[in-house]
Design an enzyme around this catalytic site. Structure first.
Site, PDB file in Angstrom:
ATOM      1  N   HIS A 153       0.882  -1.343  -0.086  1.00  0.00           N
ATOM      2  CA  HIS A 153      -0.202  -0.147   0.006  1.00  0.00           C
ATOM      3  C   HIS A 153       0.849   1.340  -0.031  1.00  0.00           C
ATOM      4  O   HIS A 153       0.718   2.013   0.771  1.00  0.00           O
ATOM      5  CB  HIS A 153      -0.979  -0.029   1.402  1.00  0.00           C
ATOM      6  CG  HIS A 153      -2.012   0.857   1.132  1.00  0.00           C
ATOM      7  ND1 HIS A 153      -2.096   2.069   0.741  1.00  0.00           N
ATOM      8  CD2 HIS A 153      -3.337   0.579   1.473  1.00  0.00           C
ATOM      9  CE1 HIS A 153      -3.110   2.689   0.945  1.00  0.00           C
ATOM     10  NE2 HIS A 153      -4.069   1.614   1.140  1.00  0.00           N
ATOM     11  N   GLU A 258      -0.277   1.002  -5.625  1.00  0.00           N
ATOM     12  CA  GLU A 258      -0.205  -0.094  -4.706  1.00  0.00           C
ATOM     13  C   GLU A 258      -0.282  -1.523  -5.699  1.00  0.00           C
ATOM     14  O   GLU A 258      -1.362  -2.162  -6.143  1.00  0.00           O
ATOM     15  CB  GLU A 258      -1.501  -0.167  -3.783  1.00  0.00           C
ATOM     16  CG  GLU A 258      -1.780   1.223  -3.101  1.00  0.00           C
ATOM     17  CD  GLU A 258      -2.920   1.313  -2.524  1.00  0.00           C
ATOM     18  OE1 GLU A 258      -3.604   0.241  -2.041  1.00  0.00           O
ATOM     19  OE2 GLU A 258      -3.603   2.546  -2.232  1.00  0.00           O
TER      20      GLU A 258
END
EC number: 5.1.3.15
Length: 283
Positions: A153, A258
């Site tokens: 992330h 991500e």
């Protein structure tokens, strides 16, 4: 050059002056400095004491992405993004400490008792002058199939989100638009700009390479292998002001690119290994 350990983190340093700091909590990369600049965004309101997941840097998402599914039961009982980012990892090995790069490996602890699966989860971080490489290794050590989702992330630091341009998504690539309640859309191959909340999960991106132009003469190349999908996220003020651990106007200072395997669950047979790699390069 070298590797420095403290009670809370490990810092790796390259002879060029670049560095990266990784917390034991979540094996979370909280800093990457290259070319004299911090390249990752960290919210000033993020908890860093292990009381909750860290906001910013590079969180490791595993074994689910987003809210838990309705089944199987042990997955349905998980919290958002799974448990890896809330575990205390350990430094396993210094793999390399040479002029071409510094590389270390972290190992995750066993899963919670309620998650009855046997696997080995390792995370390798490699630093060079202009690059940071992060590799997720997962081995199924059980005698039955193991399914999971995983994602990095990554919060890339940028000077002004209004000047940002993201490219590299091929025309025809399907994505789930979470802003539009999960509507499935086909990309036209256009550059992405942040003029409204963006929360898109692009499925099986053919190029496996995303370019970020920060509008100030710099940016990033995000290359990924094994990871086939990529999420692009910036909440803008509309959503960002409701994130309790997001600093005021923090959304103006980052773009999340991500890489992951999240469109479905990845399945590993007994003894099978998965490798997902992200390579961040400063442009």
């Amino acid at each position: 050059m070298g590797v420095t350990e403290t009670a809370k983190s490990v810092t790796i340093n390259h002879e060029s002056g670049s560095s990266a700091e990784i917390y034991y909590y979540g094996a979370h990369v909280v800093s990457w400095k290259a070319g004299g600049k911090e390249r990752l965004f960290m919210s000033g309101k993020s908890a860093l004491d292990g009381s909750k997941a860290i906001r910013g840097g590079i969180p490791v998402v595993f074994p689910i992405f987003g809210p838990p599914p309705t089944s199987p039961p042990e997955y349905a009982a998980l919290s958002q993004h799974g448990f890896a980012r809330n575990q205390i990892w350990k430094l396993d090995k210094v793999i390399m400490d040479r002029p071409e790069g510094v590389s270390i490996r972290f190992l995750a602890p066993p899963p919670p008792d309620s998650f009855a699966h046997k696997y080995r989860l390792a995370y390798v971080i490699t630093l060079s002058e202009h690059q940071l490489c992060t590799d997720v290794h997962i081995i199924n050590e059980d005698d039955k199939e193991f399914i999971f989702q995983t994602l990095l992330h990554t919060y890339l630091a940028i000077p002004d989100y209004l000047k940002l341009k993201v490219s590299g998504i091929d025309k025809g690539t399907t994505y789930k638009d979470k802003v539009l309640d999960g509507k499935m859309v086909q990309s036209e191959g256009e550059d992405i700009v942040i003029d409204r909340p963006i929360d898109r999960v692009y499925h099986k991106v053919p190029s496996q390479e995303i370019h970020v132009d920060d509008g100030a003469g710099s940016g990033f190349k995000v290359r990924f292998r094994g990871f086939e999908d990529v999420t692009v996220w910036n909440p803008t003020e509309e959503v960002g002001k409701g994130i309790v651990d997001m600093e005021d106007k923090g959304w103006e200072k980052y773009i999340c690119i991500e890489p992951g395997y999240v469109r479905d669950f990845k399945s590993l047979a007994p003894g099978e290994e998965f490798l997902g790699q992200q390579v961040l390069t400063v442009l």
